[in-house]
Write an enzyme that holds these catalytic residues in place. Sequence first.
Site, mmCIF file in Angstrom:
data_model
loop_
_atom_site.group_PDB
_atom_site.id
_atom_site.type_symbol
_atom_site.label_atom_id
_atom_site.label_comp_id
_atom_site.label_asym_id
_atom_site.label_seq_id
_atom_site.Cartn_x
_atom_site.Cartn_y
_atom_site.Cartn_z
ATOM 1 N N HIS B 79 1.042 -0.724 4.890
ATOM 2 C CA HIS B 79 0.990 -1.937 5.021
ATOM 3 C C HIS B 79 -0.618 -1.901 5.326
ATOM 4 C CE1 HIS B 79 1.353 -5.180 7.575
ATOM 5 N NE2 HIS B 79 1.740 -5.388 7.244
ATOM 6 N N GLU B 82 -2.164 -3.134 1.904
ATOM 7 C CA GLU B 82 -1.377 -4.173 1.283
ATOM 8 C C GLU B 82 -2.477 -5.664 1.241
ATOM 9 O OE1 GLU B 82 0.968 -7.419 2.063
ATOM 10 O OE2 GLU B 82 2.101 -5.985 2.565
ATOM 11 N N HIS B 83 -2.686 -5.686 3.100
ATOM 12 C CA HIS B 83 -3.123 -6.741 3.791
ATOM 13 C C HIS B 83 -4.796 -6.873 2.742
ATOM 14 C CE1 HIS B 83 -1.443 -8.318 7.684
ATOM 15 N NE2 HIS B 83 -0.239 -7.490 6.909
ATOM 16 N N GLU B 159 0.364 -8.819 13.486
ATOM 17 C CA GLU B 159 1.569 -8.939 12.975
ATOM 18 C C GLU B 159 2.521 -7.558 13.688
ATOM 19 O OE1 GLU B 159 0.776 -7.425 9.199
ATOM 20 O OE2 GLU B 159 3.330 -8.082 8.182
#
Lengths: 450, 451
Positions: B79, B82-83, B159
Amino acid sequence: MFVRLLFLVLLALINVHGNANATAIEEVTSPSGIKAWLVRDHSIPLTAVRFIFRGSGAISDPKGKAGRASMASALIDEGAGALQSQIFQKQLQDRSIVLSFIADKDFFGGTLKVLNKYRAKGVELASLALTTPRFDLTAVNRIRAQIVTSLKAQAARPGYKARREWSRVIYNKHPYARPVVGTQKSVTNIRNRDLHSFVNDNLTKDRLLVSIVGDISVEEVKSLLDNMFESLPKVGKQTKVGAAQIPAKGALHVFSKAVPQSVVLFGHRGVTRKDPNFYTAYVINHILGGGSFTSRLYNSVREERGLAYSVSTHLSVRRNAPLIIGQLSTSNEKVAESIRLVRSEWRKMAINGVGEETLKNAKSFINGSFALQFSSSDRIANLLTILQYYNLSPSYLRKRREYINLVSRNDIQKFARKFLNADALTFIVVGQPTDLKDTNAPSRREFQTK
Amino acid sequence: MVLMYRWIFFKKTCVLIGLTLFLSAGIIRAEVFKPQLFKLANGLKVVVISNHRAPLVTQLVMYKVGAMDDPSGQTGIAHFLEHLMFKGTKNLSPGEFSKIVARNGGKENAFTSRDYTGYHQSFSSDRLEIMMQIESDRMSNLILTKEDIGPERQVVLEERNTRVENNPSALLSEEVNAAFYLNHPYRRPIIGWRHEIELISRSNLLAFYNKWYVPNNAILVIAGDVNASDVLGLAKKYYGGISAKEIPPRVKWAEPRHQSDRRITLRHKQVRQAQWFKKFIAPGVMQDAAASRALGILAEIIGGGTSSQIYQSIVVEQKIAASAGAWYDGETRGPGAFSFFATPLPGKSILDVERAIEKFIADLIEKGVAREEVAVAITRLQDAAIFARDGLYGPAVILGRALAIGLSVDYVEQWPKRLSSVTNHDVNRAIRSVFGRRGSVTGLLLPEKKE
C-alpha cells in the site's frame, strides 16, 4: 455473427459520434402534462428514472420532528396500496428492481432503475409507493429502530460529530441546522400520520422534476410518465425558508473527543448557483482545494508536509446558505499547523490570485473531465437532474465550456479578494488537539481568531 | 442516489482497504463484456473491452501483488508503494503524473487489496496515447527519494488514523482478522501495522517494486471507445519495450485445519451501539470454483437485502435485531470467508442477537435451502450481470480483478451461464461443509461500561 457485430458498432457510432457533450437531451411531455428530460441510449436493456420534488426535503420537517422527510424516504417503499411491506419488497427484489428514495435538506428524490423486461412492474410499484404508501406501524417501528441504532453507531466517529457541530454553528437558528436524519429524540416523536402528511403535502406535481436515461422510446417515456406520476396531487404545501445568517466573523470551535486524529471542518460564505461570479468561484475552488490531486491545499498540507490523508474544499450552492466548505483530518498534535496552512493558502489566493499556467490547466481539467459524466446511465441521469434542479437548459452541455473559458485571471484576482477571507473562516475541530491552547476545557470552547 | 451536496471525505487518493463487501451488487458478473485478450511478448496481458457509447476510456493496470505479499516485518509495504507511485520517475518529476492526467481532463486513483494493486484513469478517448505513455513509464522508471518517502509515510499514518484508529469497528475487524487466519497473510492489515509502516525503508520499497512491478506480473485493461488493434499497437509501443523479469516463486499459503471457535471482544470508550459479527472460513474461488458459486448464491438467499431470510427472520419476525445480514467474500487468491452481522434492537442484548443467528445457522444446516429460492437468487445474480455492463470503470475492474487473482476471461464471461447449473443440493452441501465445523471467529463491539 460478424456482420451483426459490425452493424451494432456502426449504430453506436452514429449515436454518439464526436463529442460526449453533444449527447442529445430530449424534452418530453406526457399526455397529462408531466415533463421529463430524456437521454436515449440503447447499449443496455435498462431504464433509469430519477425524480426530485423541490423544496420537499428536511426543511419541511415540523418543529420537534426533525428527520421526518428522511424517515419517509426509508419507509415509502415499505409497503403501498394493498401490498404490505414484505410483499412489496419481495416484488422489487425478485425482479432486481432498484427503487430508492433520499431526503436532502432541500429536496426529496428517488430513483427507479430497472431492466426493461421488468419495467412495467417497476413503474407500477414506484407509483404505488409515491401515491399510497402504507406506513404500517410495524414497518415504522422497525425503520425507526434502524435510524436510532445507526445514529448511535455513528456517534463513535469524530466526522459525524464534526458535521453536526458544523451545521449548528453555521446555520444557527435556520432550519438547515437540524440534521436531515433527525436525532434519537426527534425520530421518536414521528408518528405514521406525520409521514402521511409529509407525502400529501410534499410529493406533488407542482415541484416535480424527472430525468430518464435508457433503452426506451419517446412514446414509452410518455406512458411511463403518466403511469408513474399522473395520480400525484397537483399542488401541495410549500415550505418557505429564508436566508441563513452565516457567521461573518471567523471563529475556532473545539469539541473534545478522545480520538488520536482530529477532524477539522472549515469554511465561510460562498456563492449561489445564480451568482454572476459562480464560474469564477468554481475555478477558484478547483485551484484552491477542489482539484483532487493537484489543488494548492493538497500540495501544501498533504504532499509537502504529510499532515493529512485527505484535504479538500467544495462549493455548496444552496440558495439560502451558499458556502465554501473544506475538510481535513490530522493527528492531534498537528491541528494548529494544518489550520495555519489553510489560512495561508486562503490569503495567498486572495492576495495573488492565480498564474496564467495554473488557470489554463484548471480550465482544461474542468472542461475535459465534464464528459466523464456520460459513462453510465446513473451518472447521466444524475447530471440531467442537476441541470434541471438549477434551471439550466439542455444547451448548457454545449455552453458550459464557454462559461468556464470566459473566467479570466483578472476576474479571479478581483473576485478572490472579496470572496476568500481567511479571517472569516469558521473552524470546527473534533478531537483532542494538543497544539491549540486550552484543550482541557469542557466540551466546547470558542476562540476569536483576532 | 441523487446527491448533489454531500460531504465527501475520502474522495482523495489511494486505498481500497479490503475487498468491497460483496453483496449482490459487487460480485463478478459477466457474459456480456465481450472482451478481447492479448498477450505481449514480455508477458503483459492486455484486455480490451470495446464500448462505443460515449467517447470515453478507462485505463486500469493491475499488478498481481497485494498486501498478502508484504514481506514479514514490512506490513503495509504494498500500500505504501502504491502511494509512492504518484511520485517521480526518470521522465516525470514528483506529482507530474497527476498534473498530466488533470491537464488532459482525466480523473484517476489507485487501490491496494490483499491480492492486487490497481492504478486507473478515466478520460476522453482522444487522450488514450498520453495516458498509456505515462502509466507504462511508472511500470519501470520509478525513482524514490527520501524527500518523497518522508512526508508520504506521514500521509499513510494519517490514513491509518482516519480509517482504523479513529474507527472502533475497524479496530475490531483488524483484530478479528488477525485471529481468523491462523497462517495465511490475510491476517495482516492491508494498510499495515503502525510500528512497521514507521520502519519501511527506501531499499525495502525499491526491492518490492523491482520484484513485482514487471509486465509479466501485470494486466492492462482498456475499456471504452477504442478498437482492439489500436490499443494493441499502443500497448506494444509503450508497454512492449519493458523487459520481463523472472517472478520469484510465490509461497503457497494455506490454512491448517481450524480446531477452535474464537471470540474477540472490543470494549471502546467511543462506542454507544453494540455490534455483533461472525466469520467462517470458506473456500475461495481459486480453491473451489463450484463451491464458491454455491456460496455466492447462498449469500444472496440468506443475506441479500430486506427480502433475505436473515432479515426477514431476525429483524422482521423475531424483532431481535435492528439490522442483520450475511455476505460471502470468495473472489480471492487465498481462502474465502462467509460472514454474518447483526445490530441488536434497543432493549435487546448482543447475546440475544447471537443466539438468534446461531439458531438461524443451525436451522440452515438442518433444513437447507429450497430449489425455488435458489432459482430466484440465480436470476437476480444474472440480472446483476446486465447492470454491471453499465459503465467503463466497473467492467474494467471486474475483469482486471478476475485476471489478477488467477481467473480467466472465460470464467467471467461464462459466470451467469454457469450459475444456472447450480442446484439446491450444491448449495446445501456447501452449507454443511462451511458451517458444520469449527473454526469461526465471533467479534463483539461493545461500549466501555457493562451493557
